[in-house]
Design a protein around this motif. Structure first.
Motif, mmCIF file in Angstrom:
data_model
loop_
_atom_site.group_PDB
_atom_site.id
_atom_site.type_symbol
_atom_site.label_atom_id
_atom_site.label_comp_id
_atom_site.label_asym_id
_atom_site.label_seq_id
_atom_site.Cartn_x
_atom_site.Cartn_y
_atom_site.Cartn_z
ATOM 1 N N MET A 7 0.819 -1.199 0.000
ATOM 2 C CA MET A 7 0.000 0.000 0.000
ATOM 3 C C MET A 7 0.863 1.264 0.000
ATOM 4 S SD MET A 7 -3.048 0.640 -0.569
ATOM 5 C CE MET A 7 -3.598 -0.997 -0.837
ATOM 6 N N ASP A 8 2.094 1.181 0.572
ATOM 7 C CA ASP A 8 2.976 2.344 0.565
ATOM 8 C C ASP A 8 3.321 2.783 -0.856
ATOM 9 O OD1 ASP A 8 2.980 2.542 3.301
ATOM 10 O OD2 ASP A 8 4.949 1.626 3.581
ATOM 11 N N LEU A 9 3.544 1.818 -1.740
ATOM 12 C CA LEU A 9 3.869 2.149 -3.125
ATOM 13 C C LEU A 9 2.703 2.875 -3.797
ATOM 14 C CD1 LEU A 9 5.755 2.074 -5.532
ATOM 15 C CD2 LEU A 9 4.887 -0.211 -6.054
ATOM 16 N N ALA A 10 1.498 2.402 -3.568
ATOM 17 C CA ALA A 10 0.318 3.069 -4.137
ATOM 18 C C ALA A 10 0.201 4.492 -3.586
ATOM 19 C CB ALA A 10 -0.947 2.271 -3.826
ATOM 20 N N LEU A 11 0.435 4.650 -2.299
ATOM 21 C CA LEU A 11 0.359 5.985 -1.698
ATOM 22 C C LEU A 11 1.470 6.887 -2.238
ATOM 23 C CD1 LEU A 11 -1.220 7.756 0.221
ATOM 24 C CD2 LEU A 11 0.141 6.842 2.112
ATOM 25 N N ASP A 12 2.677 6.334 -2.397
ATOM 26 C CA ASP A 12 3.770 7.118 -2.979
ATOM 27 C C ASP A 12 3.424 7.574 -4.395
ATOM 28 O OD1 ASP A 12 5.333 6.899 -0.699
ATOM 29 O OD2 ASP A 12 6.484 5.185 -1.460
ATOM 30 N N ASN A 13 2.758 6.713 -5.151
ATOM 31 C CA ASN A 13 2.341 7.097 -6.503
ATOM 32 C C ASN A 13 1.285 8.196 -6.464
ATOM 33 O OD1 ASN A 13 4.140 5.307 -7.649
ATOM 34 N ND2 ASN A 13 2.647 3.661 -7.812
ATOM 35 N N ALA A 14 0.400 8.140 -5.484
ATOM 36 C CA ALA A 14 -0.587 9.210 -5.312
ATOM 37 C C ALA A 14 0.115 10.518 -4.946
ATOM 38 C CB ALA A 14 -1.613 8.837 -4.249
ATOM 39 N N VAL A 15 1.132 10.432 -4.086
ATOM 40 C CA VAL A 15 1.923 11.620 -3.723
ATOM 41 C C VAL A 15 2.462 12.271 -4.999
ATOM 42 C CG1 VAL A 15 4.097 12.388 -2.672
ATOM 43 C CG2 VAL A 15 2.548 10.905 -1.379
ATOM 44 N N ASP A 16 3.036 11.461 -5.884
ATOM 45 C CA ASP A 16 3.612 12.004 -7.117
ATOM 46 C C ASP A 16 2.573 12.737 -7.960
ATOM 47 O OD1 ASP A 16 6.076 10.958 -6.386
ATOM 48 O OD2 ASP A 16 5.894 9.188 -7.684
ATOM 49 N N VAL A 17 1.377 12.180 -8.047
ATOM 50 C CA VAL A 17 0.324 12.823 -8.844
ATOM 51 C C VAL A 17 -0.094 14.141 -8.191
ATOM 52 C CG1 VAL A 17 -2.037 12.599 -9.749
ATOM 53 C CG2 VAL A 17 -0.488 10.628 -9.803
ATOM 54 N N PHE A 18 -0.326 14.117 -6.888
ATOM 55 C CA PHE A 18 -0.731 15.345 -6.195
ATOM 56 C C PHE A 18 0.382 16.394 -6.232
ATOM 57 C CE2 PHE A 18 -3.829 12.612 -3.660
ATOM 58 C CZ PHE A 18 -4.960 13.166 -4.233
ATOM 59 N N ARG A 19 1.638 15.966 -6.155
ATOM 60 C CA ARG A 19 2.755 16.917 -6.237
ATOM 61 C C ARG A 19 2.715 17.681 -7.552
ATOM 62 N NH1 ARG A 19 8.378 14.004 -4.532
ATOM 63 N NH2 ARG A 19 9.190 16.109 -4.778
ATOM 64 N N GLU A 20 2.450 16.961 -8.593
ATOM 65 C CA GLU A 20 2.493 17.565 -9.923
ATOM 66 C C GLU A 20 1.236 18.362 -10.266
ATOM 67 O OE1 GLU A 20 4.075 18.914 -13.268
ATOM 68 O OE2 GLU A 20 5.158 17.762 -11.744
ATOM 69 N N HIS A 21 0.071 17.887 -9.825
ATOM 70 C CA HIS A 21 -1.192 18.480 -10.289
ATOM 71 C C HIS A 21 -2.020 19.161 -9.208
ATOM 72 C CE1 HIS A 21 -0.542 16.601 -14.167
ATOM 73 N NE2 HIS A 21 -0.239 15.485 -13.524
ATOM 74 N N GLY A 22 -1.622 19.030 -7.941
ATOM 75 C CA GLY A 22 -2.419 19.610 -6.867
ATOM 76 C C GLY A 22 -3.679 18.797 -6.628
ATOM 77 N N PHE A 23 -4.441 19.214 -5.631
ATOM 78 C CA PHE A 23 -5.683 18.504 -5.322
ATOM 79 C C PHE A 23 -6.712 18.704 -6.426
ATOM 80 C CE2 PHE A 23 -9.964 18.380 -3.510
ATOM 81 C CZ PHE A 23 -9.973 17.084 -3.023
ATOM 82 N N GLU A 24 -6.967 19.955 -6.751
ATOM 83 C CA GLU A 24 -8.014 20.258 -7.744
ATOM 84 C C GLU A 24 -7.674 19.732 -9.124
ATOM 85 O OE1 GLU A 24 -11.064 21.376 -7.320
ATOM 86 O OE2 GLU A 24 -10.751 21.604 -5.169
ATOM 87 N N GLY A 25 -6.403 19.730 -9.480
ATOM 88 C CA GLY A 25 -5.990 19.298 -10.814
ATOM 89 C C GLY A 25 -5.859 17.797 -10.975
ATOM 90 N N THR A 26 -6.077 17.057 -9.898
ATOM 91 C CA THR A 26 -5.943 15.603 -9.927
ATOM 92 C C THR A 26 -7.319 14.954 -9.996
ATOM 93 O OG1 THR A 26 -3.870 15.642 -8.681
ATOM 94 C CG2 THR A 26 -5.120 13.593 -8.638
ATOM 95 N N SER A 27 -7.503 14.085 -10.959
ATOM 96 C CA SER A 27 -8.770 13.359 -11.084
ATOM 97 C C SER A 27 -8.629 11.972 -10.458
ATOM 98 C CB SER A 27 -9.157 13.216 -12.556
ATOM 99 O OG SER A 27 -8.249 12.333 -13.209
ATOM 100 N N ALA A 28 -9.764 11.365 -10.167
ATOM 101 C CA ALA A 28 -9.750 9.994 -9.650
ATOM 102 C C ALA A 28 -9.129 9.060 -10.676
ATOM 103 C CB ALA A 28 -11.172 9.553 -9.299
#
Length: 180
Positions: free
Chosen positions: A1-22
């Motif tokens: 699950m840490d890897l999945a969360l780390d991948n989510a971190v990368d998406v949010f880092r790049e796109h922010g909360f609003e710019g990130t889609s499900a």
């Protein structure tokens, strides 16, 4: 699950909360949409979990760099160099502040807790550097820590805005000069 969360971190880092889609999240995390919701709740809960993980990992890495050298001033330089070297990667902490300011107490709680750890570690090394004669004795360690933390944010924003490595290095050098 840490890897999945780390991948989510990368998406949010790049796109922010609003710019990130499900859809961006499930693709990056390698899980199905239902698994995302079953495991992390909603997108906001995932964002908070991602910020918490990012803050923990980054704070730990900063503290390791800070304590990586025998002389305290060299440890401070190592921490500044780490920020400069990584400044091309978006900072989730800075980005969350830019996106939400201080309007979200749940995010502030995460950032304040991580900031407290880093601030304390910087103050400790500043006091050591003062005792070693490398940092001006008339500087207040808490003020130096606050200045360095603000400098880190500035370096990261400068990088995000297209600052080149020489400009980022100059900002780090100026931060070091301010300690003398």
């Amino acid at each position: 699950m840490d890897l999945a969360l780390d991948n989510a971190v990368d998406v949010f880092r790049e796109h922010g909360f609003e710019g990130t889609s499900a859809e961006m999240l499930v693709r990056a995390m390698g899980i199905g949409r239902q698994s995302l919701y079953d495991t992390f709740g909603d997108k906001w809960q995932l964002y908070r979990d991602a910020l918490r993980r990012y803050a923990t990992v980054e704070t730990h890495a900063h503290v390791i760099a800070l304590r990586s050298r025998e002389r305290a001033l060299d440890g401070i330089r190592a921490m500044i160099d780490r920020v400069i070297d990584d400044a091309g990667n978006a900072c989730l902490g800075v980005n969350s502040t830019c996106e939400f300011g201080a309007s979200r107490p749940d995010l502030e709680e995460i950032k304040v807790a991580a900031g407290r750890v880093l601030h304390g570690a910087i103050c400790e090394r500043v006091r050591e550097a003062q005792a070693q004669g490398d940092v001006s004795a008339d500087l207040v360690p808490e003020s130096v820590a606050a200045f360095l933390e603000a400098s880190f944010s500035g370096i990261r924003i400068a990088a995000r805005g297209g600052g080149d490595p020489a400009q980022l290095r100059m900002l780090g050098d100026l931060a070091m000069r301010a300690l003398r």
